[in-house]
Scaffold this active site. Structure first.
Site, PDB file in Angstrom:
ATOM      1  N   LYS A 186      14.387  58.074  18.354  1.00  0.00           N
ATOM      2  CA  LYS A 186      15.839  58.276  18.379  1.00  0.00           C
ATOM      3  C   LYS A 186      16.364  58.849  17.072  1.00  0.00           C
ATOM      4  CE  LYS A 186      17.475  56.359  22.328  1.00  0.00           C
ATOM      5  NZ  LYS A 186      18.428  57.032  23.216  1.00  0.00           N
ATOM      6  N   ARG A 187      15.736  58.504  15.968  1.00  0.00           N
ATOM      7  CA  ARG A 187      16.275  58.963  14.681  1.00  0.00           C
ATOM      8  C   ARG A 187      16.122  60.471  14.503  1.00  0.00           C
ATOM      9  NH1 ARG A 187      12.374  59.473  10.721  1.00  0.00           N
ATOM     10  NH2 ARG A 187      10.287  58.769  11.292  1.00  0.00           N
TER      11      ARG A 187
END
Length: 485
Positions: free
Chosen positions: A254-255
């Protein structure tokens, strides 16, 4: 031999990029070989299961255009295609292993297993089940059951065995039995069979010829091959796809940005562009062509050309590819896809003529990276009452406001306006007021849009028409005159 492959996801609530690529490669492989692409839902994890999560898988595959030949919603001769509906089948094969003496009940508690692991680590040994319960007598087993212990079922791993297979992506792989962690569990204490057991039964009974999946499954493969052999099943060919990494070469997460198919869809990536891009994660056509239609992908795809090294997810390249697809997309279809983003932004699309709206899409699409950009660039055409942006308001002094007012006079005297007429009256305005360049064109832009940048003004006024141009100029002049000095 007819090719049969499967995509077998667990319904966890979202479908990430890795799943999407696995599904796509299976689909391309099947279509390239005129084979069968099967969808199987591995939904035996009762605690995490939900029908919404299953629908996420269906929606993602449908959006990507990956139509399955057999599976849920389609049927087929090898069903059921959901593991939760195959429990009676698994039970039959558990009994076969019992009859062959290839499994045994293990009563070790979690605490006992943890202690075993810790002692092995202290001695510098890899964690491994010791086989403690392998040779229990019938009396010892009965005693443990009376104590209330619920056993798991372990498969007897052959000693001094090396499992070898020729992987279609990774090449020859060999893993010794001593690296498998000892006799492994095939049925949990609650009676639920585990992944490595059920996947073998399903793949064998569904006559899967090639298992194409992520390389994180390599450690499972030797256990599964041992089970294939135990049942006398034909072992399929394996192809383990490389990891997908972020640009910092860490595992994609997700980052790094969006990672689920639903997020890419929501942002406004075209399914054709997304699928084309995903196809190039670990595979590359020999002719070097990157923008490829579905048929071209099917024609060129060869599993042997998949790179064994990790694939890098490059968002910049995805964005470039999406822009290229947007530029080439059928305008009517593109408009249909853009409308929901305009409605979400608060525009009442019903009041605009469809053909006119398509023209607006036509002149703005070169500015779009994703479809969710559309409201920003189309707002200029859709909204007559706008705010004057700060830099635009600061730019406008009395002389520049005079330019807007003179231009308005000329528009009001016209019967109609188009691009050529616009250029003519702008030129006349400049001549009469003795202004040119930025001091001529920028005030008119601010008067029409409230912005210092945007689409070509001759295109804008052609699509707005005389009445809306006049309305906008009056609106801007009123706002500019009311602003504080």
């Amino acid at each position: 031999m007819s090719v049969r492959v499967r995509f077998a996801p667990s319904p966890t609530g979202y479908m990430h990029v890795g799943n999407a690529r696995t599904a796509l490669f299976n689909y391309l492989f099947a279509r390239h070989h005129n084979g069968t692409f099967i969808l199987r839902i591995e939904d035996t994890d009762v605690e995490r299961h939900s029908e919404d999560a299953v629908n996420v898988i269906y929606d993602a595959l449908k959006w990507m255009g990956l139509d399955w030949d057999e599976g849920p919603l389609k049927g087929g001769d090898f069903g059921p295609y959901r593991q939760s509906k195959r429990m009676d089948i698994y039970q039959k094969y558990i009994e076969i292993l019992k009859e062959k003496g290839l499994v045994y009940e293990c009563f070790c508690t979690k605490e006992e297993l943890d202690k075993m692991r810790q002692e092995q680590l202290k001695r510098g040994l890899p964690p491994k089940y010791s086989g403690k319960c392998r040779h229990l007598t019938d009396e010892e087993r009965e005693k443990l059951k009376k104590e209330g212990r619920k056993p798991v079922l372990r498969f007897k791993v052959p000693q001094d065995r090396t499992v070898i297979w020729k992987d279609l992506v990774k090449g020859a792989i060999s893993i010794g039995a001593d690296q498998l962690g000892g006799d492994f569990v095939i049925v949990r204490s609650n009676g639920m069979p585990v992944y490595n057991f059920v996947v073998v039964i399903d793949d064998a009974l569904m006559e899967i010829t090639h298992v194409i999946r992520g390389e994180d499954h390599i450690s499972n493969t030797p256990k599964q091959i041992l089970l294939y052999e135990a049942f006398g099943f034909k072992v399929p060919e394996f192809a383990h796809l490389p990891m997908i990494l972020g640009e910092d070469r860490s595992k994609l997460s997700k980052r790094h940005g969006s990672t689920s198919v639903a997020e890419f869809k929501e942002k406004g990536y075209l399914p054709e562009a997304f699928t084309n891009f995903i196809a190039l994660l670990g595979w590359y056509p020999k002719d070097g062509k990157e923008i490829l239609s579905r048929d071209e992908l099917i024609e060129r795809f060869d599993i042997k050309d998949v790179n064994s090294s990790p694939a890098i997810f490059n968002f910049e390249k995805l964005n470039w590819m999406n822009r290229e697809y947007i530029k080439a997309y059928d305008i009517s279809k593109l408009t249909e896809l853009i409308i929901p983003y305009l409605e979400k932004a608060g525009f009442d699309i019903e009041k605009f003529d469809r053909k006119w709206l398509e023209k607006v899409v036509e002149v703005t699409r070169d500015y779009l990276t994703v479809l969710s950009d559309a409201p920003t660039y189309m707002e200029t055409f859709l909204k007559d009452e706008f705010e004057i942006e700060k830099d635009a308001a600061e730019f406008m002094d009395e002389d520049r406001l005079n330019v807007v007012e003179k231009f308005l006079e000329k528009v009001e005297s016209l019967d109609e306006i188009d691009g050529d007429i616009f250029k003519k009256i702008v030129k006349e305005t400049g001549k009469e007021l003795k202004v040119k360049g930025k001091n001529l064109f920028m005030p008119i832009r601010v008067g029409l849009t409230g912005k210092m940048k945007g689409v070509e003004l001759d295109i804008l006024v052609s699509l707005l028409g005389k009445d809306r141009v006049i309305k906008r100029l009056h609106h801007a002049i009123s706002k500019l005159k009311r602003r504080e000095p």
